[in-house]
Scaffold this active site. Structure first.
Site, PDB file in Angstrom:
ATOM      1  N   ASP A 162      10.873 -31.380  -8.065  1.00 33.01           N
ATOM      2  CA  ASP A 162       9.628 -31.746  -7.586  1.00 33.01           C
ATOM      3  C   ASP A 162       8.894 -32.238  -8.804  1.00 33.01           C
ATOM      4  OD1 ASP A 162      10.323 -30.633  -4.907  1.00 33.01           O
ATOM      5  OD2 ASP A 162      10.619 -29.007  -6.327  1.00 33.01           O
ATOM      6  N   HIS A 190      10.069 -24.346  -3.532  1.00 33.16           N
ATOM      7  CA  HIS A 190      10.796 -25.645  -3.320  1.00 33.16           C
ATOM      8  C   HIS A 190      10.762 -25.868  -1.981  1.00 33.16           C
ATOM      9  CE1 HIS A 190      12.927 -29.299  -3.569  1.00 33.16           C
ATOM     10  NE2 HIS A 190      13.891 -28.823  -2.685  1.00 33.16           N
TER      11      HIS A 190
END
Ligand code: NAD
Ligand code: LMR
Length: 331
Positions: A162, A190
């Site tokens: 990410d 996440h």
């Protein structure tokens, strides 16, 4: 004289991420060009998976990697985790189109009870465990609770993909190379609630929101694109991210072991110590620095606006909810 080999366990070794990851470890990209490795490649006890694992092992043989000193291919957790220095927990089902990652929790969560116990009972005491299989924060929590003899700080989950995605988006918007983007935090889970923090990120040493003078884009499209990138890749490939996930894991491990450049940090999901009012008892992504000697710390004192604080609260609430769903697996 070369150092003793590191023993590195990879679960789900015959899967997509395994296929992209194992050659990078064997080539020295995770632990350095002088560090020999022995790969412990773990799969489920299923004929097809084990045949595929044999095929991966044959290909690794055929690469003749100078640093690869051995392979253990197994579906037996004791054999797989015996004496390992790193446990990279990739093996788990990926989501399909239209699913959120935490839709996998009931199916994937139980994997991490037996895996945690095997790490507890058979891994080296200094073993560090990284969870990639989704939902990775909560799966890491399950593994940690099932490995009570291992230090809680040895468990982390991967939000580095990410971070890298966020850097790519900011770089494209600012028209600079992604190496110009630093101080990129992903806060929280996440998942689609993660908080890519443009308020503290920098571009060429300046605050990103001063370089990109478009708050609507930063608060809207930027955050959404990063949150939804995994889904976009599933839509495009028909399969979830693999080469970028493997790359994220290489970066993640290096961020834990190599000294973080002065003034910078990386995103790592670790057990909360209460920093930034993230409650203890969940594994949440923070800005983290490493000292290069095995120690890591959460960067303190970053300012968060009301906008960012509200988003952090939401992602933390999601992690607490996930924990409540699998509370029976916490040992
Ligand atoms: P995949 O289906 O290609 O491979 C998974 C492999 O794991 C399979 O070979 C399967 O047999 C194996 N496996 C399943 N249960 C296992 C167990 N108990 N022990 C050992 N092996 C087991 O999937 P993939 O694309 O490699 O993705 C793996 C996981 O990683 C998924 O949960 C996916 O959602 C997740 N993922 C996380 C991130 C992240 O950023 N954290 C990024 C990408 C993918
Ligand atoms: C990703 O972020 O690419 C992975 O977590 C896979 C997914 O389900 O999105």
């Amino acid at each position: 004289m070369s150092p003793a080999p590191l023993h590195v366990a990879v679960t789900g070794a015959a899967g997509q991420i395994g296929y992209a990851l194992l050659p990078r470890i064997a080539a020295g990209q995770m632990f350095g060009p002088d560090q020999p490795v022995v790969l412990h490649m773990i799969e489920i006890p299923n004929e097809k998976a084990l045949a595929a694992l044999d095929g991966v092992a044959m290909e690794l043989d055929d690469c003749a990697f100078p640093l690869l000193q051995g392979m253990v291919c197994t579906s037996d957790l004791e054999e797989g985790f015996k004496g390992v220095d790193w446990a990279l927990l990739v093996g788990a089902k990926p989501r399909g189109a239209g699913m959120e990652r935490n839709d996998l929790i009931k199916e994937n969560g139980p994997i991490f009870t037996s895996t945690g116990r095997a790490i507890n009972d058979h891994a080296n005491r200094g073993c560090r465990t990284v969870v990639v299989g989704n939902p990775c924060n909560t799966n890491a929590l399950i593994a940690m609770h099932n490995a009570p003899d291992m230090p809680q700080g040895s468990f982390s989950a991967m939000t580095r993909l990410d971070e890298n995605r966020a850097k790519a988006q900011l770089a494209a918007k600012a028209g600079v190379h992604h190496t110009q983007i630093t101080n990129m935090t992903i806060w929280g889970n996440h998942s689609a609630t993660q908080v890519p923090d443009f308020e503290n990120a920098k571009i060429g040493g300046k605050l990103a929101h001063e370089v990109i003078d478009d708050r609507a884009w930063l608060e809207g499209e930027f955050i959404k694109t990063v949150q939804q990138r995994g889904a976009a890749i599933i839509k495009a490939r028909g399969l979830s991210s693999a080469l970028s996930a493997a790359n994220g894991l290489v970066d993640h491990v290096r961020s834990l072991t190599e000294k973080t450049p002065d003034g910078d940090w990386h995103s790592v999901a670790i057990p909360s110590d209460g920093s930034y009012d993230v409650p203890k008892g969940i594994i949440s992504s923070f800005p983290v620095r490493a000292d290069g000697a095995g120690g890591i710390e959460i960067v303190q004192g970053l300012p968060l606006s009301d906008f960012a604080s509200a988003k952090l609260k939401d992602t933390v609430a999601e992690l607490e909810h996930e924990r409540s769903v699998i509370s029976n697996l916490l040992g």
